[in-house]
Design a protein around this motif. Structure first.
Motif, PDB file in Angstrom:
ATOM      1  N   GLN A 311      43.759  68.836  75.342  1.00 36.88           N
ATOM      2  CA  GLN A 311      44.170  67.454  75.082  1.00 36.88           C
ATOM      3  C   GLN A 311      42.960  66.540  74.959  1.00 36.88           C
ATOM      4  N   GLN A 312      41.949  66.750  75.810  1.00 30.09           N
ATOM      5  CA  GLN A 312      40.727  65.947  75.744  1.00 30.09           C
ATOM      6  C   GLN A 312      40.035  66.105  74.399  1.00 30.09           C
ATOM      7  N   PHE A 313      39.903  67.343  73.952  1.00 27.66           N
ATOM      8  CA  PHE A 313      39.240  67.603  72.672  1.00 27.66           C
ATOM      9  C   PHE A 313      39.961  66.906  71.526  1.00 27.66           C
ATOM     10  N   LEU A 314      41.283  66.994  71.507  1.00 24.21           N
ATOM     11  CA  LEU A 314      42.067  66.404  70.422  1.00 24.21           C
ATOM     12  C   LEU A 314      42.055  64.886  70.481  1.00 24.21           C
ATOM     13  N   THR A 315      42.009  64.333  71.677  1.00 21.44           N
ATOM     14  CA  THR A 315      41.906  62.872  71.815  1.00 21.44           C
ATOM     15  C   THR A 315      40.580  62.379  71.245  1.00 21.44           C
ATOM     16  N   GLN A 316      39.494  63.082  71.574  1.00 15.01           N
ATOM     17  CA  GLN A 316      38.176  62.730  71.046  1.00 15.01           C
ATOM     18  C   GLN A 316      38.129  62.881  69.529  1.00 15.01           C
ATOM     19  N   LEU A 317      38.822  63.888  69.011  1.00 14.20           N
ATOM     20  CA  LEU A 317      38.867  64.106  67.560  1.00 14.20           C
ATOM     21  C   LEU A 317      39.576  62.945  66.869  1.00 14.20           C
ATOM     22  N   PHE A 318      40.671  62.478  67.455  1.00 13.14           N
ATOM     23  CA  PHE A 318      41.394  61.331  66.903  1.00 13.14           C
ATOM     24  C   PHE A 318      40.480  60.111  66.853  1.00 13.14           C
ATOM     25  N   GLU A 319      39.799  59.850  67.943  1.00 13.64           N
ATOM     26  CA  GLU A 319      38.925  58.679  68.017  1.00 13.64           C
ATOM     27  C   GLU A 319      37.752  58.794  67.048  1.00 13.64           C
ATOM     28  N   LYS A 320      37.273  59.997  66.832  1.00 10.17           N
ATOM     29  CA  LYS A 320      36.147  60.212  65.910  1.00 10.17           C
ATOM     30  C   LYS A 320      36.500  59.823  64.486  1.00 10.17           C
ATOM     31  N   TYR A 321      37.728  60.116  64.069  1.00  7.35           N
ATOM     32  CA  TYR A 321      38.118  59.891  62.677  1.00  7.35           C
ATOM     33  C   TYR A 321      38.902  58.597  62.460  1.00  7.35           C
ATOM     34  N   ASP A 322      39.199  57.885  63.542  1.00  4.46           N
ATOM     35  CA  ASP A 322      39.839  56.567  63.405  1.00  4.46           C
ATOM     36  C   ASP A 322      38.746  55.547  63.086  1.00  4.46           C
ATOM     37  N   LYS A 323      38.292  55.545  61.841  1.00  2.00           N
ATOM     38  CA  LYS A 323      37.120  54.774  61.444  1.00  2.00           C
ATOM     39  C   LYS A 323      37.322  53.267  61.597  1.00  2.00           C
ATOM     40  N   ASP A 324      38.522  52.788  61.282  1.00  2.00           N
ATOM     41  CA  ASP A 324      38.750  51.340  61.359  1.00  2.00           C
ATOM     42  C   ASP A 324      39.166  50.877  62.752  1.00  2.00           C
ATOM     43  N   ARG A 325      39.227  51.819  63.682  1.00  2.00           N
ATOM     44  CA  ARG A 325      39.526  51.517  65.089  1.00  2.00           C
ATOM     45  C   ARG A 325      40.819  50.726  65.258  1.00  2.00           C
ATOM     46  N   ASP A 326      41.840  51.073  64.456  1.00  2.00           N
ATOM     47  CA  ASP A 326      43.119  50.377  64.563  1.00  2.00           C
ATOM     48  C   ASP A 326      44.131  51.174  65.397  1.00  2.00           C
ATOM     49  N   GLY A 327      43.680  52.293  65.971  1.00  2.00           N
ATOM     50  CA  GLY A 327      44.580  53.095  66.782  1.00  2.00           C
ATOM     51  C   GLY A 327      45.569  53.897  65.967  1.00  2.00           C
ATOM     52  N   MET A 328      45.301  54.067  64.664  1.00  2.00           N
ATOM     53  CA  MET A 328      46.166  54.850  63.775  1.00  2.00           C
ATOM     54  C   MET A 328      45.284  55.742  62.892  1.00  2.00           C
ATOM     55  N   LEU A 329      45.863  56.828  62.391  1.00  2.00           N
ATOM     56  CA  LEU A 329      45.199  57.619  61.362  1.00  2.00           C
ATOM     57  C   LEU A 329      45.958  57.407  60.063  1.00  2.00           C
ATOM     58  N   ASN A 330      45.344  56.672  59.128  1.00  2.00           N
ATOM     59  CA  ASN A 330      45.973  56.484  57.821  1.00  2.00           C
ATOM     60  C   ASN A 330      45.794  57.755  57.005  1.00  2.00           C
ATOM     61  N   PRO A 331      46.447  57.873  55.849  1.00  2.00           N
ATOM     62  CA  PRO A 331      46.368  59.123  55.067  1.00  2.00           C
ATOM     63  C   PRO A 331      44.946  59.569  54.773  1.00  2.00           C
ATOM     64  N   THR A 332      44.037  58.640  54.474  1.00  2.00           N
ATOM     65  CA  THR A 332      42.651  59.011  54.187  1.00  2.00           C
ATOM     66  C   THR A 332      41.966  59.560  55.426  1.00  2.00           C
ATOM     67  N   GLU A 333      42.172  58.898  56.565  1.00  2.00           N
ATOM     68  CA  GLU A 333      41.562  59.362  57.812  1.00  2.00           C
ATOM     69  C   GLU A 333      42.122  60.716  58.218  1.00  2.00           C
ATOM     70  N   LEU A 334      43.424  60.911  58.032  1.00  2.00           N
ATOM     71  CA  LEU A 334      44.042  62.199  58.366  1.00  2.00           C
ATOM     72  C   LEU A 334      43.479  63.308  57.477  1.00  2.00           C
ATOM     73  N   LYS A 335      43.276  62.993  56.209  1.00  2.00           N
ATOM     74  CA  LYS A 335      42.691  63.962  55.277  1.00  2.00           C
ATOM     75  C   LYS A 335      41.272  64.320  55.700  1.00  2.00           C
ATOM     76  N   ASN A 336      40.519  63.330  56.164  1.00  2.00           N
ATOM     77  CA  ASN A 336      39.148  63.570  56.602  1.00  2.00           C
ATOM     78  C   ASN A 336      39.100  64.455  57.846  1.00  2.00           C
ATOM     79  N   VAL A 337      40.076  64.292  58.744  1.00  2.00           N
ATOM     80  CA  VAL A 337      40.123  65.137  59.942  1.00  2.00           C
ATOM     81  C   VAL A 337      40.135  66.601  59.545  1.00  2.00           C
ATOM     82  N   PHE A 338      40.976  66.919  58.554  1.00  2.00           N
ATOM     83  CA  PHE A 338      41.178  68.320  58.179  1.00  2.00           C
ATOM     84  C   PHE A 338      40.366  68.718  56.937  1.00  2.00           C
ATOM     85  N   SER A 339      39.301  67.958  56.646  1.00  2.00           N
ATOM     86  CA  SER A 339      38.496  68.264  55.458  1.00  2.00           C
ATOM     87  C   SER A 339      37.743  69.580  55.588  1.00  2.00           C
ATOM     88  N   CYS A 340      37.535  70.052  56.826  1.00  2.00           N
ATOM     89  CA  CYS A 340      36.853  71.336  57.003  1.00  2.00           C
ATOM     90  C   CYS A 340      37.854  72.459  57.288  1.00  2.00           C
TER      91      CYS A 340
END
Length: 630
Positions: A311-340
């Motif tokens: 859970q800690q790892f996934l929480t940090q991953l969410f925060e890493k890719y939430d670029k606009d710091r709005d507490g959400m992952l928009n479609p672009t941010e979600l795509k970037n999470v799984f870009s690798c």
């Protein structure tokens, strides 16, 4: 293109014209001195692993055309891992024969989809005072399997051990999969792998590797810290050779890829291979099965959940890719999470987990989705954790990200569940409102819902007809998974996987006179004698209630079987108490007959005390774990 896996023993053969010094090279390696008189052919030599730089046993085979037929030579080429073609630097004709005869012969006796590495060996450099390496570049361009050319002397022992070491290295750290000699740059597969590695090591997600991130990368890949002076020199080399390789004193993606290209061009391909293998890649630059899929077994009666570390790892991953710091992952941010990763593993998140009004995934929805995948498809969770760098960041396998719960029989015996994730099956006739209940659970506004087109499956776990959210049970957050069981015909029997769950929600339409009959028969047939708690829910509670055409009315039926009274559900009111009751019933499976539980306040109080005690014990355990890791 097919690449062979790393062998446990490296097999090297030496080819070439008579008199070029093949046998002398082998004997000079073994005896560390030059023999004036040598036999026509040396016997096969085995070098133990503990005396080789790569710690791999090595067999060296001498080829003599006067003693062996071409068929026998062809067989040796098939068995070999690397071929050394020797020529004499003072005899041009021996070099000419490499391109005109030996390389075509080797290629003809190798599989079409796999070219074995070739080392060109220029022997007898003690007889000349110039280099012949420049003369072989045309050969290397025509035959990409040529790994390198080495000049040596069996007489003076110059570069003899280096020659055999490089032959070993050509097998253990092959150039061909990672570097294109024709194009003088990394292969696309290698660039793709290094891009993933860069993104994982970019801990703060700013697109740069700062000194701290480089130090962690260096230490985890090579088990040694990188000296500050060396790091400055590396940055200087990058800055001098490629524009945009350094930014704000940090290494960019462009600089990182260039650095590995430079390693290979300077003959240090083992450096790049060390990095690639640390991140799970095989010789085909595919992530290995063992790297992706941790050996995690879930015994019968147990389930899989995310551990605190996961859970800690996934929480940090969410925060890493939430670029606009709005507490959400928009479609672009979600795509970037799984870009690798090969693909984004989820679709239709809006109807699976909590999202905002635009359908963007929230932190709660993010953890819900991973929790659902871990419960129903543990293999996929293991693979995607590996893709996203869990093994590297946490310096551990995916096993540490997973918690296997105890057998449900133990929960029943102890009169309390230790699980954090519960499965609730929503069962009822078609058009009774099952989907409305699921949508309401996610807080989706009321609107006309198209009926699902789910097909009855073969028993495999699917996520397409599931939704998940969190529910508070006596102040403790639990995950509740609602799985809608698709019903094609009322006469169809339920399969075992459709019955087995932590709590069942039997749904009927209060406005349809034959609706309750179906779930009454379902209860009697599948749940009356089981340990599964059941809650009966009547939908469309804001409409006029119709008398049910069944021998017992719903209230009487529930009273007879000691069930909680039928719960009225109206999607417009979005009553959350139904879901709290379902989660509570799952948490206390021994209280299957919930009617007595509802009427006895002391039972509720005792249950609450039990949950509180479990919560406190969990917090103490977490604190102890944190102390140990400091």
């Amino acid at each position: 293109m097919v690449f062979e896996s790393i062998p446990r023993t490296v097999r090297i053969i030496l080819l070439g014209e008579p008199g070029v010094g093949k046998t002398s090279l082998i004997l000079s390696l073994v005896t560390e001195e030059f023999a004036e008189n040598v036999p026509p052919k040396a016997e096969e030599i085995t070098i133990p692993a503990d005396v080789t730089p790569e710690q791999v046993p090595t067999n060296i085979i001498d080829i003599c055309l006067t003693e062996q037929t071409l068929e026998q030579v062809a067989e040796e080429i098939e068995k070999a891992h690397v071929i050394c073609i020797v020529f004499s630097v003072d005899r041009q004709e021996t070099l000419n024969r490499i391109a005109s005869y030996w390389l075509p012969f080797v290629r003809d006796n190798c599989p079409e989809d796999y070219r074995k590495p070739v080392i060109l060996v220029g022997n007898k450099i003690d007889l000349i005072d110039y280099s012949v390496v420049d003369n072989i570049w045309d050969i290397a361009e025509e035959y990409p399997e040529v790994d390198r050319c080495i000049e040596c002397s069996a007489k003076t022992l110059t570069n003899v051990s280096e020659m055999f070491y490089n032959a070993q290295k050509a097998v253990l750290h092959p150039v061909y999969p990672i570097y294109s000699i024709e194009e003088q740059e990394l292969t696309e597969r290698c660039k793709k792998a290094l891009t993933r590695i860069f993104k994982i090591c970019d801990i703060d997600g700013d697109g740069l590797l700062d000194d701290y991130e480089i130090t962690i990368f260096q230490k985890k890949c090579f088990d040694t810290p990188l000296q500050l002076q060396v790091l400055d020199e590396v940055k200087s080399v990058i800055a001098q050779n490629i524009a945009g390789g350094i930014e704000n004193e940090c290494i960019t993606m462009k600089g990182f890829i260039f650095l590995h290209c430079l390693f290979i061009q300077r003959g240090r391909n083992e450096t790049t291979w060390t990095v690639l293998r640390k991140f799970g890649y095989d010789e085909s630059l595919e992530l290995t099965h063992n790297y992706l899929y941790a050996n995690i077994k879930v015994p019968i009666g147990c389930t899989s959940e995310l551990s605190y570390k996961g859970q800690q790892f996934l929480t940090q991953l969410f925060e890493k890719y939430d670029k606009d710091r709005d507490g959400m992952l928009n479609p672009t941010e979600l795509k970037n999470v799984f870009s690798c990763c090969p693909r984004i593993p989820w679709h239709n998140l809006r109807y699976t987990v909590p999202t905002n009004e635009k359908g963007y995934v929230t932190p709660q929805g993010w953890m819900c989705r991973w929790t659902l995948m871990t419960l129903l498809d543990l293999q996929s969770t293991s693979a995607y954790l590996a893709y996203l760098g869990y093994n590297f960041i946490e310096n551990d396998t995916q096993k540490s990200a997973i918690h296997i719960t105890r057998d449900k029989k133990v929960d029943i015996a102890k009169k309390q569940s230790s699980r954090n994730v519960y499965q609730c099956h929503i069962i009822g006739p078609r058009s009774c409102g099952k989907t409305s209940i699921c949508r309401s659970f996610l807080g989706i506004a009321h609107k006309k819902i198209k009926p699902h087109s789910h097909e009855r499956g073969d028993g495999s776990s699917t996520e397409s007809n599931c939704c998940i959210n969190t529910v508070l049970v006596y102040g403790q957050e639990k995950y509740l998974v609602l799985k809608e069981i698709p019903i094609t015909r009322v006469s169809d029997p339920l399969q075992p996987h459709e019955v087995n769950c932590d709590v069942a929600c039997l749904v009927y339409d209060v406005t349809a006179s034959r609706s309750f009959e179906y779930i009454a028969r379902i209860y009697i047939k599948y749940f009356a004698e089981s340990h599964i708690p059941v809650l009966i829910v009547g939908t469309k509670g804001d409409h006029l209630i119709t008398r049910q055409e069944y021998i017992l009315q719903p209230e009487v039926f529930c009273n007879k079987y000691q069930l909680l009274a039928p719960q009225s559900f109206n999607i417009k009111e979005n009553k959350h108490d139904v879901f709290v009751k379902l989660a509570t019933m799952a948490a206390f499976p021994h209280l299957k007959h919930f009617a007595s539980f509802a009427g006895d306040n002391s039972s509720w109080w005792k249950a609450g005390i039990g949950v509180a005690a479990a919560t406190i014990a969990g917090l103490v355990l977490i604190k102890l774990l944190n102390i140990k890791t400091r």
